[in-house]
Scaffold this motif. Sequence first.
Motif, mmCIF file in Angstrom:
data_model
loop_
_atom_site.group_PDB
_atom_site.id
_atom_site.type_symbol
_atom_site.label_atom_id
_atom_site.label_comp_id
_atom_site.label_asym_id
_atom_site.label_seq_id
_atom_site.Cartn_x
_atom_site.Cartn_y
_atom_site.Cartn_z
ATOM 1 N N GLN A 3 126.731 97.280 -20.554
ATOM 2 C CA GLN A 3 128.146 97.601 -20.560
ATOM 3 C C GLN A 3 128.406 99.021 -21.052
ATOM 4 O O GLN A 3 129.513 99.523 -20.954
ATOM 5 C CB GLN A 3 128.886 96.608 -21.458
ATOM 6 C CG GLN A 3 128.785 95.190 -20.985
ATOM 7 C CD GLN A 3 129.422 94.221 -21.959
ATOM 8 O OE1 GLN A 3 130.161 94.606 -22.856
ATOM 9 N NE2 GLN A 3 129.137 92.947 -21.786
ATOM 10 N N ASN A 28 121.935 91.960 -26.143
ATOM 11 C CA ASN A 28 123.313 92.422 -26.078
ATOM 12 C C ASN A 28 123.906 92.350 -27.478
ATOM 13 O O ASN A 28 124.393 91.316 -27.910
ATOM 14 C CB ASN A 28 124.124 91.579 -25.099
ATOM 15 C CG ASN A 28 125.543 92.069 -24.951
ATOM 16 O OD1 ASN A 28 125.979 92.989 -25.648
ATOM 17 N ND2 ASN A 28 126.280 91.455 -24.051
ATOM 18 N N LEU A 30 126.572 93.633 -28.494
ATOM 19 C CA LEU A 30 128.029 93.550 -28.482
ATOM 20 C C LEU A 30 128.509 92.117 -28.696
ATOM 21 O O LEU A 30 129.649 91.896 -29.087
ATOM 22 C CB LEU A 30 128.585 94.092 -27.155
ATOM 23 C CG LEU A 30 128.303 95.566 -26.881
ATOM 24 C CD1 LEU A 30 128.834 95.951 -25.504
ATOM 25 C CD2 LEU A 30 128.900 96.445 -27.963
ATOM 26 N N GLU A 31 127.629 91.158 -28.467
ATOM 27 C CA GLU A 31 127.988 89.746 -28.641
ATOM 28 C C GLU A 31 127.932 89.296 -30.093
ATOM 29 O O GLU A 31 128.443 88.232 -30.423
ATOM 30 C CB GLU A 31 127.052 88.865 -27.813
ATOM 31 C CG GLU A 31 127.218 89.051 -26.321
ATOM 32 C CD GLU A 31 126.248 88.206 -25.524
ATOM 33 O OE1 GLU A 31 125.245 87.717 -26.083
ATOM 34 O OE2 GLU A 31 126.502 88.047 -24.318
ATOM 35 N N ASN A 32 127.282 90.076 -30.960
ATOM 36 C CA ASN A 32 127.096 89.628 -32.339
ATOM 37 C C ASN A 32 127.186 90.814 -33.297
ATOM 38 O O ASN A 32 126.294 91.657 -33.343
ATOM 39 C CB ASN A 32 125.742 88.931 -32.464
ATOM 40 C CG ASN A 32 125.542 88.286 -33.815
ATOM 41 O OD1 ASN A 32 125.778 88.883 -34.856
ATOM 42 N ND2 ASN A 32 125.080 87.049 -33.791
ATOM 43 N N HIS A 33 128.269 90.849 -34.063
ATOM 44 C CA HIS A 33 128.502 91.954 -34.994
ATOM 45 C C HIS A 33 127.377 92.072 -36.025
ATOM 46 O O HIS A 33 126.971 93.185 -36.379
ATOM 47 C CB HIS A 33 129.849 91.778 -35.698
ATOM 48 C CG HIS A 33 130.132 92.836 -36.699
ATOM 49 N ND1 HIS A 33 130.492 94.120 -36.348
ATOM 50 C CD2 HIS A 33 130.087 92.820 -38.060
ATOM 51 C CE1 HIS A 33 130.646 94.838 -37.437
ATOM 52 N NE2 HIS A 33 130.422 94.082 -38.488
ATOM 53 N N ARG A 36 124.422 93.746 -34.437
ATOM 54 C CA ARG A 36 124.763 95.142 -34.162
ATOM 55 C C ARG A 36 124.658 95.991 -35.431
ATOM 56 O O ARG A 36 124.075 97.064 -35.435
ATOM 57 C CB ARG A 36 126.172 95.235 -33.559
ATOM 58 C CG ARG A 36 126.565 96.614 -33.146
ATOM 59 C CD ARG A 36 127.864 96.648 -32.325
ATOM 60 N NE ARG A 36 128.999 96.066 -33.000
ATOM 61 C CZ ARG A 36 129.616 94.943 -32.622
ATOM 62 N NH1 ARG A 36 129.205 94.271 -31.563
ATOM 63 N NH2 ARG A 36 130.660 94.491 -33.276
#
Length: 91
Positions: A3, A28, A30-33, A36
Amino acid sequence: MPQCGFSRASIQILGLQGVDPEKFAAVNVLENHEIRQGIKEYSNWPTIPQLYVNKEFIGGCDILVSMHQSGELTDLLYKEKVLVPSPEDED
């Protein structure tokens, strides 16, 4: 499908280099703060994406692009045996 433009560029570079899909994993974040933020703390690197080769942190997209342009990435990926084997390698 990435993305983020930096992630997309990184994936494209790895594809151009011939990284074996069987030896590649993407997460990914972006799915899990927590993931990240955790990966940034783990590597002490402020940006994502991040490339690891055989569990060693290599760098972010800017480092990956620079290494690709200089040929250093090709050497590293070959040495670490993460490229799709060429017919010469199979002999």
